[in-house]
Design a protein around this motif. Structure first.
Motif, PDB file in Angstrom:
ATOM      1  N   UNK A  63      -4.601 -68.993 -51.723  1.00  0.00           N
ATOM      2  CA  UNK A  63      -4.534 -68.184 -52.933  1.00  0.00           C
ATOM      3  C   UNK A  63      -5.902 -67.593 -53.206  1.00  0.00           C
ATOM      4  N   UNK A  64      -5.935 -66.326 -53.598  1.00  0.00           N
ATOM      5  CA  UNK A  64      -7.190 -65.654 -53.933  1.00  0.00           C
ATOM      6  C   UNK A  64      -6.989 -64.859 -55.218  1.00  0.00           C
ATOM      7  N   UNK A  65      -7.946 -65.003 -56.137  1.00  0.00           N
ATOM      8  CA  UNK A  65      -8.028 -64.165 -57.333  1.00  0.00           C
ATOM      9  C   UNK A  65      -9.329 -63.382 -57.203  1.00  0.00           C
ATOM     10  N   UNK A  66      -9.245 -62.051 -57.074  1.00  0.00           N
ATOM     11  CA  UNK A  66     -10.429 -61.229 -56.818  1.00  0.00           C
ATOM     12  C   UNK A  66     -10.500 -60.082 -57.814  1.00  0.00           C
ATOM     13  N   UNK A  67     -11.744 -59.662 -58.114  1.00  0.00           N
ATOM     14  CA  UNK A  67     -11.911 -58.555 -59.053  1.00  0.00           C
ATOM     15  C   UNK A  67     -13.230 -57.835 -58.799  1.00  0.00           C
ATOM     16  N   UNK A  68     -13.317 -56.627 -59.304  1.00  0.00           N
ATOM     17  CA  UNK A  68     -14.523 -55.819 -59.126  1.00  0.00           C
ATOM     18  C   UNK A  68     -15.661 -56.298 -60.018  1.00  0.00           C
ATOM     19  N   UNK A  69     -15.338 -56.989 -61.105  1.00  0.00           N
ATOM     20  CA  UNK A  69     -16.328 -57.614 -61.981  1.00  0.00           C
ATOM     21  C   UNK A  69     -15.606 -58.701 -62.774  1.00  0.00           C
ATOM     22  N   UNK A  70     -16.362 -59.578 -63.404  1.00  0.00           N
ATOM     23  CA  UNK A  70     -15.740 -60.666 -64.157  1.00  0.00           C
ATOM     24  C   UNK A  70     -14.964 -60.171 -65.370  1.00  0.00           C
ATOM     25  N   UNK A  71     -15.240 -58.957 -65.807  1.00  0.00           N
ATOM     26  CA  UNK A  71     -14.513 -58.415 -66.962  1.00  0.00           C
ATOM     27  C   UNK A  71     -13.198 -57.758 -66.569  1.00  0.00           C
ATOM     28  N   UNK A  72     -13.002 -57.489 -65.290  1.00  0.00           N
ATOM     29  CA  UNK A  72     -11.763 -56.857 -64.823  1.00  0.00           C
ATOM     30  C   UNK A  72     -10.663 -57.905 -64.679  1.00  0.00           C
ATOM     31  N   UNK A  73      -9.426 -57.454 -64.746  1.00  0.00           N
ATOM     32  CA  UNK A  73      -8.310 -58.360 -64.498  1.00  0.00           C
ATOM     33  C   UNK A  73      -8.274 -58.681 -63.009  1.00  0.00           C
ATOM     34  N   UNK A  74      -8.136 -59.939 -62.655  1.00  0.00           N
ATOM     35  CA  UNK A  74      -8.146 -60.288 -61.232  1.00  0.00           C
ATOM     36  C   UNK A  74      -6.874 -59.837 -60.519  1.00  0.00           C
TER      37      UNK A  74
ATOM     38  N   UNK B  50      -6.142 -62.472 -41.696  1.00  0.00           N
ATOM     39  CA  UNK B  50      -7.549 -62.096 -41.728  1.00  0.00           C
ATOM     40  C   UNK B  50      -7.812 -60.783 -42.462  1.00  0.00           C
ATOM     41  N   UNK B  51      -7.072 -59.688 -42.215  1.00  0.00           N
ATOM     42  CA  UNK B  51      -7.371 -58.448 -42.932  1.00  0.00           C
ATOM     43  C   UNK B  51      -7.267 -58.599 -44.455  1.00  0.00           C
ATOM     44  N   UNK B  52      -6.267 -59.345 -44.918  1.00  0.00           N
ATOM     45  CA  UNK B  52      -6.115 -59.564 -46.358  1.00  0.00           C
ATOM     46  C   UNK B  52      -7.257 -60.410 -46.908  1.00  0.00           C
ATOM     47  N   UNK B  53      -7.636 -61.439 -46.181  1.00  0.00           N
ATOM     48  CA  UNK B  53      -8.717 -62.317 -46.617  1.00  0.00           C
ATOM     49  C   UNK B  53     -10.028 -61.539 -46.668  1.00  0.00           C
ATOM     50  N   UNK B  54     -10.330 -60.803 -45.611  1.00  0.00           N
ATOM     51  CA  UNK B  54     -11.584 -60.048 -45.538  1.00  0.00           C
ATOM     52  C   UNK B  54     -11.674 -59.010 -46.651  1.00  0.00           C
ATOM     53  N   UNK B  55     -10.581 -58.320 -46.926  1.00  0.00           N
ATOM     54  CA  UNK B  55     -10.622 -57.275 -47.956  1.00  0.00           C
ATOM     55  C   UNK B  55     -10.858 -57.855 -49.351  1.00  0.00           C
ATOM     56  N   UNK B  56     -10.458 -59.088 -49.567  1.00  0.00           N
ATOM     57  CA  UNK B  56     -10.603 -59.703 -50.889  1.00  0.00           C
ATOM     58  C   UNK B  56     -11.918 -60.468 -51.060  1.00  0.00           C
ATOM     59  N   UNK B  57     -12.415 -61.081 -49.995  1.00  0.00           N
ATOM     60  CA  UNK B  57     -13.623 -61.892 -50.093  1.00  0.00           C
ATOM     61  C   UNK B  57     -14.895 -61.152 -49.696  1.00  0.00           C
ATOM     62  N   UNK B  58     -14.769 -60.117 -48.888  1.00  0.00           N
ATOM     63  CA  UNK B  58     -15.945 -59.394 -48.411  1.00  0.00           C
ATOM     64  C   UNK B  58     -16.728 -58.776 -49.557  1.00  0.00           C
TER      65      UNK B  58
END
Length: 197
Positions: free
Chosen positions: A35-46, A84-92
Motif C-alpha cells: 500500500x502506498x499513500x503519495x502526494x505532491x506535498x503534505x497539504x495535498x490529498x494523498x 515496479x513501474x507503479x512503485x517507482x512512479x509513487x516513491x521516486x
C-alpha cells in the motif's frame, strides 16, 4: 532526491507498507500486499494505491491471522516485479515514510539501485514528538494524535494490518505532526533521527 536542507513544505511525500506471507525457519519472507499513500506535498490529498502480490509459497497461518490475507486471495495477483513501474512512479523523488520501515526497505531491495529516500520513520518520529505513550505501535500513535478517525473515513471497511490502511496512517501521522509543530517552513533535517538514508 530530497536532501536534508530542503524545506518540508516543498517536498513530495509517500508512505508505504507491506504485508507479508510470513517465513518458516530457513525461508525468506515474501510480500503479499503493498500500500502506498503519495502526494505532491503534505497539504495535498494523498493518492492511494494498493495491490496484492503473487507469492510462490503459501501464506502462513500465523501471518494470515494478523492481516487476513490468504493464499487463495493471491490467485490472480501480479508478481512483485510487475509492480515496479507503479512503485517507482509513487516513491521516486519523495521522502518515503513508514512505521519502523525495515521490512519495506528489505522488500524494495529486490529492485537494486532504486534510490528511494530519504526515509522517515514514524516510529522514531512518534517517540520524539509524543513522549510517554504506553507503546508506539502505529495504532496507538494514531489514536493518541486523533488521526485514526481520518484513516477510517478515507478507507472505510479496511483496518490495521491492511497495507494501504497502514500506509495512509503513517502519512497522516507525518502530516499531523508537521502541521501541529509548524514545521512546513523548516528544513527536513529538523526531524533529526527520524530521517535516514
Amino acid at each position: 532526491m530530497p536532501h536534508a536542507g530542503d524545506i518540508i513544505g516543498s517536498l513530495r511525500f509517500a508512505a508505504i507498507d507491506f504485508e507479508s506471507a510470513g517465513a518458516a525457519r530457513g525461508d525468506t519472507d515474501q510480500p503479499v500486499q503493498i500500500g502506498i499513500a503519495a502526494c505532491s506535498s503534505l497539504e495535498a490529498e494523498p493518492e492511494l494505491w494498493t495491490s496484492y502480490i503473487a507469492t510462490d509459497r503459501p501464506v502462513l497461518w500465523s501471518a494470515s491471522q494478523v492481516h487476513g490475507i490468504t493464499t487463495e486471495m493471491l490467485a490472480d495477483a501480479p508478481p512483485f516485479h510487475a509492480l515496479w513501474p507503479d512503485i517507482r512512479s509513487r516513491l521516486g523523488g519523495a521522502v518515503v515514510a513508514g512505521h519502523n520501515p525495515a521490512t519495506e526497505r528489505k522488500f524494495l531491495r529486490r529492485f537494486p539501485g532504486h534510490g528511494f529516500g530519504p526515509w522517515l520513520d514514524t516510529l522514531v518520529l512518534g517517540k520524539m514528538c509524543v513522549p510517554g505513550l504506553p507503546d508506539y505501535s502505529l495504532s496507538t500513535l494514531c489514536d493518541a494524535l486523533g488521526v485514526s478517525p481520518s484513516v477510517d473515513a478515507l478507507l472505510p471497511g479496511r483496518q490495521w494490518h491492511d497495507a494501504l490502511y497502514d500506509a495512509l496512517a503513517s502519512f497522516l501521522v507525518v502530516r499531523f505532526l508537521v502541521r501541529e509543530l509548524k514545521l512546513s517552513g523548516q528544513p527536513l533535517e529538523v526531524l533529526g533521527k527520524a530521517v535516514g538514508k
